[in-house]
Design an enzyme around this catalytic site. Sequence first.
Site, short mmCIF file in Angstrom:
data_model
loop_
_atom_site.label_atom_id
_atom_site.label_comp_id
_atom_site.label_asym_id
_atom_site.label_seq_id
_atom_site.Cartn_x
_atom_site.Cartn_y
_atom_site.Cartn_z
N ARG A 3 -14.38 11.69 -62.11
CA ARG A 3 -13.73 12.71 -61.27
C ARG A 3 -13.69 12.23 -59.81
O ARG A 3 -13.74 11.05 -59.54
CB ARG A 3 -14.45 14.05 -61.45
CG ARG A 3 -14.36 14.55 -62.92
CD ARG A 3 -15.02 15.90 -63.09
NE ARG A 3 -14.34 16.93 -62.31
CZ ARG A 3 -14.86 18.15 -62.07
NH1 ARG A 3 -16.05 18.46 -62.58
NH2 ARG A 3 -14.19 19.03 -61.36
N ARG A 11 -13.45 29.61 -65.77
CA ARG A 11 -13.36 28.68 -64.65
C ARG A 11 -12.75 27.35 -65.10
O ARG A 11 -13.33 26.63 -65.91
CB ARG A 11 -14.77 28.42 -64.12
CG ARG A 11 -14.85 27.37 -63.05
CD ARG A 11 -16.29 26.90 -62.84
NE ARG A 11 -16.34 25.95 -61.75
CZ ARG A 11 -17.35 25.13 -61.53
NH1 ARG A 11 -18.41 25.14 -62.33
NH2 ARG A 11 -17.31 24.29 -60.52
N ASN A 21 -28.35 21.71 -64.86
CA ASN A 21 -27.00 21.49 -64.36
C ASN A 21 -26.96 22.20 -63.01
O ASN A 21 -26.82 23.42 -62.95
CB ASN A 21 -25.94 22.05 -65.31
CG ASN A 21 -24.53 21.71 -64.81
OD1 ASN A 21 -24.35 21.29 -63.67
ND2 ASN A 21 -23.54 21.90 -65.67
N GLU A 54 -30.78 15.70 -66.32
CA GLU A 54 -29.63 16.22 -65.58
C GLU A 54 -28.44 16.30 -66.53
O GLU A 54 -28.16 15.33 -67.24
CB GLU A 54 -29.33 15.24 -64.43
CG GLU A 54 -28.08 15.58 -63.67
CD GLU A 54 -27.73 14.50 -62.65
OE1 GLU A 54 -28.52 13.55 -62.47
OE2 GLU A 54 -26.65 14.62 -62.05
N ALA A 107 -22.47 22.01 -58.11
CA ALA A 107 -22.14 21.22 -56.93
C ALA A 107 -23.38 20.83 -56.11
O ALA A 107 -23.33 19.86 -55.34
CB ALA A 107 -21.15 21.97 -56.04
N TYR A 112 -13.79 22.38 -67.70
CA TYR A 112 -15.11 22.80 -68.19
C TYR A 112 -15.08 23.39 -69.61
O TYR A 112 -16.14 23.73 -70.14
CB TYR A 112 -15.72 23.80 -67.21
CG TYR A 112 -15.96 23.19 -65.85
CD1 TYR A 112 -16.95 22.23 -65.66
CD2 TYR A 112 -15.17 23.53 -64.75
CE1 TYR A 112 -17.17 21.64 -64.42
CE2 TYR A 112 -15.37 22.95 -63.50
CZ TYR A 112 -16.37 22.01 -63.35
OH TYR A 112 -16.57 21.42 -62.12
N PRO A 117 -24.66 26.92 -59.26
CA PRO A 117 -23.54 27.71 -58.77
C PRO A 117 -22.26 27.56 -59.58
O PRO A 117 -21.91 26.46 -60.01
CB PRO A 117 -23.33 27.22 -57.33
CG PRO A 117 -24.02 25.90 -57.27
CD PRO A 117 -25.16 25.98 -58.24
N ASN A 118 -21.62 28.68 -59.77
CA ASN A 118 -20.30 28.82 -60.41
C ASN A 118 -20.34 28.65 -61.93
O ASN A 118 -19.33 28.90 -62.59
CB ASN A 118 -19.28 27.84 -59.80
CG ASN A 118 -19.10 28.08 -58.32
OD1 ASN A 118 -18.83 29.21 -57.91
ND2 ASN A 118 -19.30 27.06 -57.49
N HIS A 168 -24.23 17.59 -67.19
CA HIS A 168 -22.93 18.06 -66.69
C HIS A 168 -22.00 18.22 -67.87
O HIS A 168 -22.01 17.39 -68.80
CB HIS A 168 -22.33 17.08 -65.69
CG HIS A 168 -23.23 16.85 -64.52
ND1 HIS A 168 -23.38 17.79 -63.53
CD2 HIS A 168 -24.07 15.84 -64.23
CE1 HIS A 168 -24.28 17.35 -62.66
NE2 HIS A 168 -24.72 16.17 -63.06
#
Length: 147
Positions: A107, A18, A74, A98, A77, A23, A10-11, A100
């Site tokens: 964060r 964004r 990725n 995985e 969230a 990012y 998502p996103n 990111h």
Amino acid sequence: MSSVLVLNGPNLNLLGTRQPEVYGSVTLADIEGLCRSHAAQIGLTVETMQSNHEGALIDAIHAARGTHAGLVINAGAYTHTSIAIMDAVASVELPTVEVHLSNIHAREPFRHRSYLASVAIGQIAGFGATSYTLALDALAAHLGVGA
Ligand code: DHK
């Protein structure tokens, strides 16, 4: 040639506009193109898919079994919330890296926990778009491709 499914959650379709301070300014299309060209250099082929929907991501993970040799994910969230995606990865028994863009450990505390980490062969975070090429390198090494 070994095929890898690169999944984005998502996103991540909004990359480029964004929160560029978090990012970066690369778009998802840029990242997918980078994955394709890097994969070709290291003896992999890549299929890409992005969805904002948990079930669609799970369906794609299920469909990868028998089609792809490994996964780069990725989950956005969903990384921090989705036991269902974790279970899907565990169920298909495909080596999974995985990724990111941001360093999730630097964060907010809620981003420090990853359900995916427990079923992935490893996690790469914090290198922007390069996280994806590092993930492909790691998967190629794990699969013994190009060795
Ligand atoms: C992307 C997201 O959408 C966030 O929800 C994660 C991840 C971090 C990334 O850095 O690529 O917390």
